[in-house]
Design an enzyme around this catalytic site. Sequence first.
Site, mmCIF file in Angstrom:
data_model
loop_
_atom_site.group_PDB
_atom_site.id
_atom_site.type_symbol
_atom_site.label_atom_id
_atom_site.label_comp_id
_atom_site.label_asym_id
_atom_site.label_seq_id
_atom_site.Cartn_x
_atom_site.Cartn_y
_atom_site.Cartn_z
ATOM 1 N N SER A 80 0.844 -1.188 0.000
ATOM 2 C CA SER A 80 0.000 0.000 0.000
ATOM 3 C C SER A 80 0.886 1.248 0.000
ATOM 4 O O SER A 80 1.719 1.407 -0.886
ATOM 5 C CB SER A 80 -0.967 -0.044 1.187
ATOM 6 O OG SER A 80 -1.989 0.919 1.048
ATOM 7 N N GLU A 114 -1.798 -3.146 -7.914
ATOM 8 C CA GLU A 114 -3.095 -3.414 -7.291
ATOM 9 C C GLU A 114 -3.636 -2.092 -6.775
ATOM 10 O O GLU A 114 -2.912 -1.101 -6.730
ATOM 11 C CB GLU A 114 -2.949 -4.425 -6.151
ATOM 12 C CG GLU A 114 -1.990 -4.006 -5.029
ATOM 13 C CD GLU A 114 -2.626 -3.130 -3.969
ATOM 14 O OE1 GLU A 114 -3.827 -3.310 -3.680
ATOM 15 O OE2 GLU A 114 -1.931 -2.249 -3.430
ATOM 16 N N HIS A 160 -5.000 -5.472 -1.643
ATOM 17 C CA HIS A 160 -5.954 -5.217 -0.565
ATOM 18 C C HIS A 160 -7.166 -6.150 -0.669
ATOM 19 O O HIS A 160 -7.515 -6.621 -1.737
ATOM 20 C CB HIS A 160 -6.469 -3.780 -0.632
ATOM 21 C CG HIS A 160 -5.464 -2.733 -0.293
ATOM 22 N ND1 HIS A 160 -4.489 -2.329 -1.181
ATOM 23 C CD2 HIS A 160 -5.289 -1.991 0.827
ATOM 24 C CE1 HIS A 160 -3.764 -1.371 -0.620
ATOM 25 N NE2 HIS A 160 -4.224 -1.145 0.599
#
Length: 301
Positions: A116, A206, A276
């Site tokens: 992230s 992602e 995620h």
Amino acid sequence: MSSLPKNFLQPLPLQPGDRLTVVSPSGSLRELADLQKGVDIWRSWGYEVIFSQGYHNRFGYLAGTDQQRRQDLLHAWLDPQCKGILCSRGGYGSARLLEDWQWPAISQPKWVLGFSDVTGILWSLLKSGIISLHGPVLTTLSDEPDWALERLRGHLQGLPLAPLTGNSWQKGMARGRLVAGNLTVATHFLGTEWQPDFENVILAIEDVTESPYRIDRMVTQWRASGNLSQVAGIALGRFSECEAPAGFPSWTVEEVLGDRLGDLGIPVVADLPFGHGGVNAILPVGSKAELDGDAGTLSFL
């Protein structure tokens, strides 16, 4: 933009009893129960887990001031007893930390694990030619299935990584250095000193909670900047909660990605188990990888 080094260093395998340090380079901690679950997993594997001085600091939405977070990361990196750095969570803040930051040279690099917002930290290690791990932060580790946990544990102890399997979108075969990260965070690093040279890399991306039009806008920026014309292949993880608002006319995120990536003439594999909102299998950032668009697999060389 920085060219990728010709040779990369991989940290040494971990041994039970090794020390791992928890740092919070991005957002402030909120999920304390989940953090403890993650710490308990590492300790159950036999590792000594300690906390950086400011891991629970709060400075607005950040886990401390930029200097406090830099100092915690630096202290863990230079600690000769520390063999790995575990990021507590993502959020936002790594870009601010990386201003005026250079990784000091040490005799033996150590593992850094996160995803992230931690994308920025992992990409900064590319410049120094050090392999890192895109994978669960401490607050998400306990959500991982057993196979993903054992894959993480085994790789850190020196075992090779098994391939990941997804769905083929565009056929072909590509080999190159693996550069993985969150699409939104990575997009904001384009044009900075931490942007790697994407020539002949396998790009793994992602994202989460981004509407399809926002995904379209970011991927279009990658196209317009010339970066997507350089990559050898694209590995797509999970795009979780990326639906359009109710009543808003839209393509799906899969349709957007298919449209924006389908004419590049390179292999594209989607639905790989990372990112995620589900299984977040580790990816060795900076290692050599092979993307098989015929079989729908991402392998690590």
